[in-house]
Design an enzyme around this catalytic site. Structure first.
Site, short mmCIF file in Angstrom:
data_model
loop_
_atom_site.label_atom_id
_atom_site.label_comp_id
_atom_site.label_asym_id
_atom_site.label_seq_id
_atom_site.Cartn_x
_atom_site.Cartn_y
_atom_site.Cartn_z
CD GLU A 179 -2.85 -1.24 2.32
OE1 GLU A 179 -4.06 -1.39 2.14
OE2 GLU A 179 -2.35 -1.18 3.47
C1 ACM Z 1 -2.40 -5.45 3.88
O1 ACM Z 1 -3.52 -5.89 4.21
N1 ACM Z 1 -2.22 -4.17 3.70
C2 ACM Z 1 -1.26 -6.34 3.69
#
Ligand code: ACM
Length: 499
Positions: free
Chosen positions: A305
């Protein structure tokens, strides 16, 4: 009679009759199975109020014999007849005791074990659970309680998500401001905290005694807002991405502000300064210290992310951080996005996309295998332990899916990522993110019974998987978990009355 075993052993034959436990029952140690004898004695004391004599005398009828083979695998054999014989490697003996934990039965105050013949060994080498101690800090006692629960289901890796935007949870001697300035808070105003190195060693030792390897995660280059509270010169200013703005608005949560604790749970706004050499001096110090106190082979370096990070910077970062991890002597583990880069040879990828992955997610996951590594499957639509069971469930989130028990059970790790050779699947892991969790009881609510479904996927032969059989077996375990004082949810999909 239903043998109430989860995960189902590789081979199990039930005989008629039972082995009766009594104050005269002895535990006989053969060939140095002392640790197993002591664990079994504790189990019988805790569950059945018995404290059997532990001896090395020749075994007789009515004894429980624990025999160490000295093997280094995870297999065990358990024969329950006129006496009980448990034979295996140190790990195997531990797993045999977890099987006995599920077999113990009480009837009118008398404890017994059904007569069975079991040979058992796991399907996957890596059987993991993850606890997010960054969004909400959980103290050492809670982490130990989590280890008790997970190890009872034969999980053998504990991934600790130690750092995130909301807090830094492990003391680093060379960078003391991390815990001094960046550990004090959790999400939504909950208390913060951190582990001293001694705390961390205590967790590792407790896990090791239960045959669990700790996998520490330092999430990089994103999920790093907290670092900026301590060392602002090595982090970027927060990027206000669309997802973050929408999420903050819908949840009524504040937006991140540079240099102030972030107590919301939006993602993707933070990054370390990838092109600054001072960042790399910091990272070298941190990874070296984490590697020094971690006996296990793995060090997880995140990679998820990074929504505001240019792709070229991200890829350059991943290439260098995985190489640095190898340099400090550990096998790097990274979330699957890191597969866009040239990861260090042997890096393990952790796939967290949907169980029907996008082409890009699948491609990223396959890259780890192309580089001589392997893949841990954590499809967020199946294996995420923090998703709600039903839309109305009070705890958990639902951004990936609503995951009832049948959904958590009914998937096959070998076929999630198209084109990934099954030999490259290292195993599975169930992450438990902690945005909505405050207490051990909250953890239990999301963990039991879905972790049992994941445990069966991780341990049992694929050919043995059968939802109706699992439903029946897991229903009887409610009583076992109650007997241990472990809470948990009891979804209506299952008949929880004892057969
Ligand atoms: C995640 O759930 N950001 C690995």
């Amino acid at each position: 009679m239903v043998l109430t075993l989860v995960p189902l052993p590789s081979s199990v034959t039930a005989d008629s009759g039972t082995f009766a436990l009594s104050p005269a029952t002895r535990i006989v140690i053969v060939d140095g199975a002392d640790a197993a004898a002591s664990a079994l004695s504790d189990l019988l004391a805790q569950r059945a109020g018995l404290r059997p004599e532990v001896t090395s005398d020749a075994p007789v009828r009515g004894d429980i014999v624990v025999r160490a083979t000295g093997a280094s695998d995870e297999a065990y054999r358990l024969e329950v007849g006129e006496r009980v014989e448990l034979i295996g490697s140190p790990a195997g003996l531990f797993y045999g005791i977890q099987t006995l934990r599920q077999l113990l039965r009480e009837d009118a105050g008398a404890w017994s074990i059904p007569r069975v013949s079991i040979f058992d060994a796991p399907r996957f080498a890596y059987r993991g659970v993850m606890l997010d101690v960054a969004r909400t800090f959980f103290d050492v006692a809670t982490v130990k309680a989590f280890i008790d629960r997970a190890s009872s289901l034969k999980f053998n890796h504990l991934h600790l998500h130690l750092t995130d935007d909301q807090g830094w949870r492990l003391h680093i001697d060379s960078r003391p401001l991390l815990t001094e300035k960046a550990s004090g808070t959790s999400v939504l105003g909950r208390p913060g905290g951190f582990y001293t190195k001694d705390d961390f060693r205590e967790i590792i030792a407790y896990a090791a005694a239960r045959h669990m390897v700790v996998v520490p995660e330092i999430d990089l280059p994103g999920h790093t807002h907290a670092i900026g509270l301590a060392y602002p010169e090595i982090v970027e200013v927060p990027v206000m991405n669309d997802m973050l703005l929408a999420q903050s608005e819908s949840l009524g949560q504040p937006l991140p502000v540079a240099g102030e604790p972030y107590q919301g749970w939006g993602v993707g706004h933070s990054s370390v300064r990838i092109r600054e050499e001072s960042t790399w001096e910091f990272l070298r110090d941190v990874l070296r210290e984490v590697a020094e106190i971690t006996p296990g082979p793995y060090l997880h370096v995140g990679g998820d992310e990074c929504l505001g990070t240019p792709q070229a910077d991200f890829d350059a970062f991943v290439e260098r951080i995985t190489a640095l991890t190898a340099e400090v002597g550990k096998t790097p583990v990274a979330w699957h996005e890191a597969g866009s880069a040239v990861v260090a040879e042997g890096t393990v990828g952790q796939f967290w996309g949907s169980d029907i992955p996008t082409d890009e997610h699948a491609e990223h996951a396959r890259r780890f295998a192309d580089r001589g590594g392997s893949v841990i499957l954590s499809p967020s639509t199946r294996a995420y332990l923090d998703m709600k069971y039903t839309p109305e469930f009070p705890l958990g989130l639902s951004w990936a899916a609503v995951i009832d028990l049948e959904t958590a059970y009914s998937w096959e790790p070998d076929t999630i990522v198209p084109g990934l050779d099954p030999s490259a699947v290292l195993g599975v892991e169930g992450p438990l993110w902690a945005e909505t969790l405050e207490t051990l009881d909250d953890i239990d609510q999301l963990f039991f019974p879905r972790a049992a479904a994941l445990a069966e996927i991780a341990w049992s032969p694929a050919s043995a998987k059968d939802w109706n059989s699992f439903r029946e077996r897991v229903g009887a375990l409610g009583e076992v978990w109650d007997g241990e004082g472990w809470g948990g949810h009891r979804p209506a999909e299952i008949d929880w009355s004892t057969p």
